[in-house]
Design a protein around this motif. Structure first.
Motif, PDB file in Angstrom:
ATOM      1  N   MET A  63       0.829  -1.217   0.000  1.00 54.56           N
ATOM      2  CA  MET A  63       0.000   0.000   0.000  1.00 54.56           C
ATOM      3  C   MET A  63       0.863   1.266   0.000  1.00 54.56           C
ATOM      4  SD  MET A  63      -3.173  -0.841  -0.028  1.00 54.56           S
ATOM      5  CE  MET A  63      -3.174  -2.459  -0.736  1.00 54.56           C
ATOM      6  N   TYR A  72      -4.168   1.054  -8.070  1.00 54.67           N
ATOM      7  CA  TYR A  72      -5.037   0.465  -7.046  1.00 54.67           C
ATOM      8  C   TYR A  72      -6.515   0.425  -7.447  1.00 54.67           C
ATOM      9  CZ  TYR A  72      -7.480  -0.293  -2.701  1.00 54.67           C
ATOM     10  OH  TYR A  72      -8.332  -0.793  -1.761  1.00 54.67           O
ATOM     11  N   GLY A 122      -7.137   5.462   1.028  1.00 58.18           N
ATOM     12  CA  GLY A 122      -6.415   4.996  -0.160  1.00 58.18           C
ATOM     13  C   GLY A 122      -6.304   6.135  -1.171  1.00 58.18           C
ATOM     14  N   ASP A 143      -5.208   8.751   5.561  1.00 57.86           N
ATOM     15  CA  ASP A 143      -4.521   7.479   5.329  1.00 57.86           C
ATOM     16  C   ASP A 143      -3.124   7.596   5.932  1.00 57.86           C
ATOM     17  OD1 ASP A 143      -5.357   5.062   3.153  1.00 57.86           O
ATOM     18  OD2 ASP A 143      -3.240   5.111   3.744  1.00 57.86           O
ATOM     19  N   MET A 148      -0.421   6.530  -1.335  1.00 61.07           N
ATOM     20  CA  MET A 148      -1.875   6.569  -1.581  1.00 61.07           C
ATOM     21  C   MET A 148      -2.363   8.018  -1.546  1.00 61.07           C
ATOM     22  SD  MET A 148      -3.399   3.674  -2.112  1.00 61.07           S
ATOM     23  CE  MET A 148      -3.187   1.911  -1.949  1.00 61.07           C
TER      24      MET A 148
END
Ligand SMILES: C[S@@+](CC[C@H](N)C(=O)[O-])C[C@H]1O[C@@H](n2cnc3c(N)ncnc32)[C@H](O)[C@@H]1O
Length: 269
Positions: A63, A72, A122, A143, A148
């Motif tokens: 991530m 993503y 995200g 986040d 992200m």
């Protein structure tokens, strides 16, 4: 970035409420902490306290990769949801993903003024959906992954009511009762201590506020179980989650199943 976020922030170091006078070159008036504000992301990870967070799982390391963050939404998420939750999880309602539709409606955007928090946002699909659906309300995407958030910043730049914050879900940098609703899609499995995150969500919701989350359910299929085990993904039992959230002080638990995933909604009394 919408300055409406200033009164609901707390300093990540000294926990003073409304610590910054403005978002450009923010400086805590109580302890002097100077977080960075770069490319539309306010970074409230206080490296002096715990250093840069280190990913505790392979999934979280991914991530934090620029490549995964970029692919993503179109590739990574649909593939993994399909693998871990089966075909049903990808259902569409009126041309948009059924999951997005259910999250938006479960938050009852029209019945309350916000602000809204998209926790573990995200690259920002839900931030954009909420900011478009509630143009008069502040929408905060939070986040821990810089990669992200960088992608989220590019994709939300057209939404003047959206703000992006880098922080840890286990220690939310907001005052008590800051939000009318918290959205939390597909991230419960990623937290080291979900109990602590639930308590933080309850704290930052105002009375009557709504928490909507989605995560993976216990999988009956062998493929789903093996895929989760291989990826180190935790699955949640709906009745255990209901009892857990009730014990923490949430009420009116409801859930809807989407393949081997589910969306749940609770209310802070
Ligand atoms: C599977 S993604 C879900 C992203 C988005 N909510 C969605 O549904 O598409 C999980 C996200 O949780 C974030 N995350 C993991 N641990 C976190 C933490 N401790 N605090 C905040 N975010 C975290 C990851 O960086 C990642 O962006």
């Amino acid at each position: 970035m919408d300055p409406a976020v200033l009164p609901i922030l707390v300093c990540p170091r000294c926990r003073t409420a409304a610590p910054f006078a403005h978002l450009r070159h923010p400086r805590c008036h109580a302890c002097g902490l100077e977080p960075t504000e770069r490319s539309g992301v306010l970074d409230l990870i206080d490296v002096a306290i715990g250093g840069e967070p280190t990913a505790s799982s392979t999934e979280q390391r991914l991530m934090e990769s620029d490549l995964v963050a970029r692919v993503y939404e179109r590739l990574w998420r649909p593939t993994f949801v399909r693998l871990l939750a089966g075909k049903g999880a990808g259902a569409a309602v009126g041309g948009i993903s059924g999951e997005l539709f259910i999250h938006k409606h479960s938050l009852s955007l029209d019945d309350r003024p916000g602000p809204w928090l998209d926790l573990s946002c995200g690259p920002g699909a839900f931030v954009r959906a909420l900011a478009a659906a509630a143009p008069g309300a502040l929408v905060v995407g939070l986040d821990i992954s810089r990669a992200m958030l960088d992608v989220a910043a590019q994709r939300t730049s057209g939404y003047s009511n959206a703000v992006l914050v880098r922080a840890d879900a286990h220690a939310l940098p907001f005052v008590d009762g800051a939000f009318g609703g918290v959205n939390n899609a597909g991230a419960l499995h990623a937290y080291d201590d979900p109990e602590l995150v639930f308590r933080e969500i309850r704290r930052v919701l105002r009375p009557g506020g709504i928490y909507v989350g989605s995560t993976f359910a216990e999988a009956p299929s062998l493929v789903g179980r093996l895929a989760a085990r291989a990826a180190g993904i935790r699955r949640f039992d709906t009745s255990e989650l209901r009892a857990w959230l009730q014990r923490i002080g949430f009420a009116d638990y409801e859930d809807v199943r989407l393949g081997d995933a589910f969306v749940f909604r609770v209310r802070r009394p």
